[in-house]
Design a protein around this motif. Structure first.
Motif, PDB file in Angstrom:
ATOM      1  N   ILE A  86      64.361  59.242  11.414  1.00 29.05           N
ATOM      2  CA  ILE A  86      64.398  59.025  12.859  1.00 29.05           C
ATOM      3  C   ILE A  86      62.973  59.174  13.354  1.00 29.05           C
ATOM      4  CG2 ILE A  86      65.276  59.828  15.073  1.00 29.05           C
ATOM      5  CD1 ILE A  86      67.663  61.015  13.473  1.00 29.05           C
ATOM      6  N   VAL A  87      62.459  58.131  13.992  1.00 24.08           N
ATOM      7  CA  VAL A  87      61.082  58.163  14.477  1.00 24.08           C
ATOM      8  C   VAL A  87      61.102  58.011  15.991  1.00 24.08           C
ATOM      9  CG1 VAL A  87      58.788  57.134  14.326  1.00 24.08           C
ATOM     10  CG2 VAL A  87      60.290  57.127  12.318  1.00 24.08           C
ATOM     11  N   THR A  88      60.687  59.055  16.691  1.00 23.37           N
ATOM     12  CA  THR A  88      60.576  58.969  18.148  1.00 23.37           C
ATOM     13  C   THR A  88      59.196  58.439  18.498  1.00 23.37           C
ATOM     14  OG1 THR A  88      59.830  61.262  18.328  1.00 23.37           O
ATOM     15  CG2 THR A  88      62.203  60.859  18.499  1.00 23.37           C
ATOM     16  N   GLY A  89      59.107  57.692  19.568  1.00 22.32           N
ATOM     17  CA  GLY A  89      57.839  57.076  19.940  1.00 22.32           C
ATOM     18  C   GLY A  89      57.460  55.957  18.993  1.00 22.32           C
ATOM     19  N   ALA A  90      58.460  55.296  18.418  1.00 20.62           N
ATOM     20  CA  ALA A  90      58.209  54.298  17.376  1.00 20.62           C
ATOM     21  C   ALA A  90      57.834  52.922  17.918  1.00 20.62           C
ATOM     22  CB  ALA A  90      59.440  54.172  16.480  1.00 20.62           C
ATOM     23  N   GLY A  91      57.784  52.765  19.209  1.00 17.88           N
ATOM     24  CA  GLY A  91      57.477  51.451  19.770  1.00 17.88           C
ATOM     25  C   GLY A  91      56.009  51.085  19.751  1.00 17.88           C
ATOM     26  N   ARG A  92      55.155  52.090  19.651  1.00 15.53           N
ATOM     27  CA  ARG A  92      53.713  51.830  19.718  1.00 15.53           C
ATOM     28  C   ARG A  92      52.956  52.822  18.845  1.00 15.53           C
ATOM     29  NH1 ARG A  92      55.465  51.822  25.171  1.00 15.53           N
ATOM     30  NH2 ARG A  92      55.247  49.799  26.156  1.00 15.53           N
ATOM     31  N   GLY A  93      51.704  52.507  18.593  1.00 10.24           N
ATOM     32  CA  GLY A  93      50.768  53.435  17.983  1.00 10.24           C
ATOM     33  C   GLY A  93      51.192  54.018  16.649  1.00 10.24           C
TER      34      GLY A  93
ATOM     35  N   VAL B 136      65.667  53.295   9.034  1.00  7.06           N
ATOM     36  CA  VAL B 136      64.899  53.896  10.112  1.00  7.06           C
ATOM     37  C   VAL B 136      65.603  53.722  11.453  1.00  7.06           C
ATOM     38  CG1 VAL B 136      62.672  53.909  11.315  1.00  7.06           C
ATOM     39  CG2 VAL B 136      62.759  53.452   8.866  1.00  7.06           C
ATOM     40  N   VAL B 137      65.757  54.834  12.168  1.00  5.84           N
ATOM     41  CA  VAL B 137      66.222  54.805  13.552  1.00  5.84           C
ATOM     42  C   VAL B 137      64.966  54.753  14.404  1.00  5.84           C
ATOM     43  CG1 VAL B 137      67.443  56.044  15.369  1.00  5.84           C
ATOM     44  CG2 VAL B 137      68.279  56.154  13.006  1.00  5.84           C
ATOM     45  N   VAL B 138      64.796  53.658  15.130  1.00  3.87           N
ATOM     46  CA  VAL B 138      63.611  53.460  15.967  1.00  3.87           C
ATOM     47  C   VAL B 138      63.965  53.883  17.387  1.00  3.87           C
ATOM     48  CG1 VAL B 138      62.045  51.718  16.891  1.00  3.87           C
ATOM     49  CG2 VAL B 138      62.815  51.557  14.526  1.00  3.87           C
ATOM     50  N   ASN B 139      63.207  54.842  17.919  1.00  7.18           N
ATOM     51  CA  ASN B 139      63.468  55.343  19.264  1.00  7.18           C
ATOM     52  C   ASN B 139      62.171  55.331  20.057  1.00  7.18           C
ATOM     53  OD1 ASN B 139      63.353  57.925  21.130  1.00  7.18           O
ATOM     54  ND2 ASN B 139      65.469  57.246  21.022  1.00  7.18           N
ATOM     55  N   ASP B 140      62.226  54.782  21.261  1.00  5.37           N
ATOM     56  CA  ASP B 140      61.078  54.811  22.156  1.00  5.37           C
ATOM     57  C   ASP B 140      61.582  54.599  23.569  1.00  5.37           C
ATOM     58  OD1 ASP B 140      58.670  53.936  23.688  1.00  5.37           O
ATOM     59  OD2 ASP B 140      57.732  54.103  21.719  1.00  5.37           O
ATOM     60  N   TYR B 141      61.231  55.492  24.457  1.00  6.63           N
ATOM     61  CA  TYR B 141      61.672  55.389  25.849  1.00  6.63           C
ATOM     62  C   TYR B 141      61.033  54.192  26.535  1.00  6.63           C
ATOM     63  CZ  TYR B 141      62.987  56.854  30.535  1.00  6.63           C
ATOM     64  OH  TYR B 141      63.507  56.908  31.787  1.00  6.63           O
TER      65      TYR B 141
ATOM     66  N   GLY C 235      55.807  53.621  35.825  1.00  2.00           N
ATOM     67  CA  GLY C 235      56.315  52.314  35.426  1.00  2.00           C
ATOM     68  C   GLY C 235      57.768  52.380  34.997  1.00  2.00           C
ATOM     69  N   GLU C 236      58.336  51.219  34.805  1.00  2.00           N
ATOM     70  CA  GLU C 236      59.734  51.094  34.416  1.00  2.00           C
ATOM     71  C   GLU C 236      59.910  51.284  32.911  1.00  2.00           C
ATOM     72  OE1 GLU C 236      62.477  50.553  36.413  1.00  2.00           O
ATOM     73  OE2 GLU C 236      61.070  50.929  38.040  1.00  2.00           O
ATOM     74  N   ALA C 237      60.962  51.972  32.539  1.00  2.00           N
ATOM     75  CA  ALA C 237      61.289  52.130  31.121  1.00  2.00           C
ATOM     76  C   ALA C 237      61.758  50.784  30.573  1.00  2.00           C
ATOM     77  CB  ALA C 237      62.374  53.174  30.945  1.00  2.00           C
ATOM     78  N   SER C 238      61.484  50.545  29.297  1.00  8.94           N
ATOM     79  CA  SER C 238      61.855  49.284  28.666  1.00  8.94           C
ATOM     80  C   SER C 238      62.204  49.522  27.203  1.00  8.94           C
ATOM     81  CB  SER C 238      60.696  48.291  28.764  1.00  8.94           C
ATOM     82  OG  SER C 238      60.954  47.156  27.969  1.00  8.94           O
ATOM     83  N   ALA C 239      63.251  48.880  26.751  1.00  7.10           N
ATOM     84  CA  ALA C 239      63.635  48.961  25.339  1.00  7.10           C
ATOM     85  C   ALA C 239      62.823  47.997  24.484  1.00  7.10           C
ATOM     86  CB  ALA C 239      65.122  48.651  25.184  1.00  7.10           C
ATOM     87  N   ALA C 240      62.001  47.156  25.099  1.00 11.76           N
ATOM     88  CA  ALA C 240      61.283  46.113  24.377  1.00 11.76           C
ATOM     89  C   ALA C 240      60.410  46.639  23.232  1.00 11.76           C
ATOM     90  CB  ALA C 240      60.451  45.262  25.336  1.00 11.76           C
ATOM     91  N   PRO C 241      59.601  47.693  23.419  1.00 10.64           N
ATOM     92  CA  PRO C 241      58.767  48.140  22.293  1.00 10.64           C
ATOM     93  C   PRO C 241      59.593  48.544  21.070  1.00 10.64           C
ATOM     94  CG  PRO C 241      57.973  49.104  24.330  1.00 10.64           C
ATOM     95  CD  PRO C 241      59.283  48.447  24.634  1.00 10.64           C
ATOM     96  N   ALA C 242      60.669  49.284  21.284  1.00  8.09           N
ATOM     97  CA  ALA C 242      61.519  49.706  20.170  1.00  8.09           C
ATOM     98  C   ALA C 242      62.221  48.504  19.528  1.00  8.09           C
ATOM     99  CB  ALA C 242      62.544  50.738  20.637  1.00  8.09           C
ATOM    100  N   GLU C 243      62.682  47.579  20.345  1.00 15.28           N
ATOM    101  CA  GLU C 243      63.357  46.386  19.831  1.00 15.28           C
ATOM    102  C   GLU C 243      62.427  45.538  18.978  1.00 15.28           C
ATOM    103  OE1 GLU C 243      66.479  45.509  19.770  1.00 15.28           O
ATOM    104  OE2 GLU C 243      67.112  47.234  20.942  1.00 15.28           O
TER     105      GLU C 243
END
Length: 66
Positions: free
Chosen positions: A13-20, A36-41, A50-58
């Motif tokens: 499980i990786v939190t903050g997995a959308g970037r960096g 891998v469980v990809v999690n990013d707010y 700003g608005e939260a988006s599921a796009a980075p994790a997706e």
């Protein structure tokens, strides 16, 4: 001949997995065979603005599936 995948059968499980660094970690764990469980707010601003988006994790999840 394929290379051994030392994390086959394991889950990460990786939190903050959308970037960096989180993104890099998620991709490497998947390359090594982990599910891998990809999690990013998905907050765009470092200050939480700003608005939260599921796009980075997706995007990372789609890259792993590919």
């Amino acid at each position: 001949m394929s290379l051994p995948r030392p994390l086959d059968g394991l889950c990460a499980i990786v939190t903050g997995a959308g970037r960096g660094l989180g993104r890099a970690e998620a991709l490497e764990l998947a390359r090594l065979g982990a599910a891998v469980v990809v999690n990013d707010y998905g907050q765009p601003g470092r200050d939480g603005s700003g608005e939260a988006s599921a796009a980075p994790a997706e995007e990372v999840a789609a890259e792993i599936r590919a």
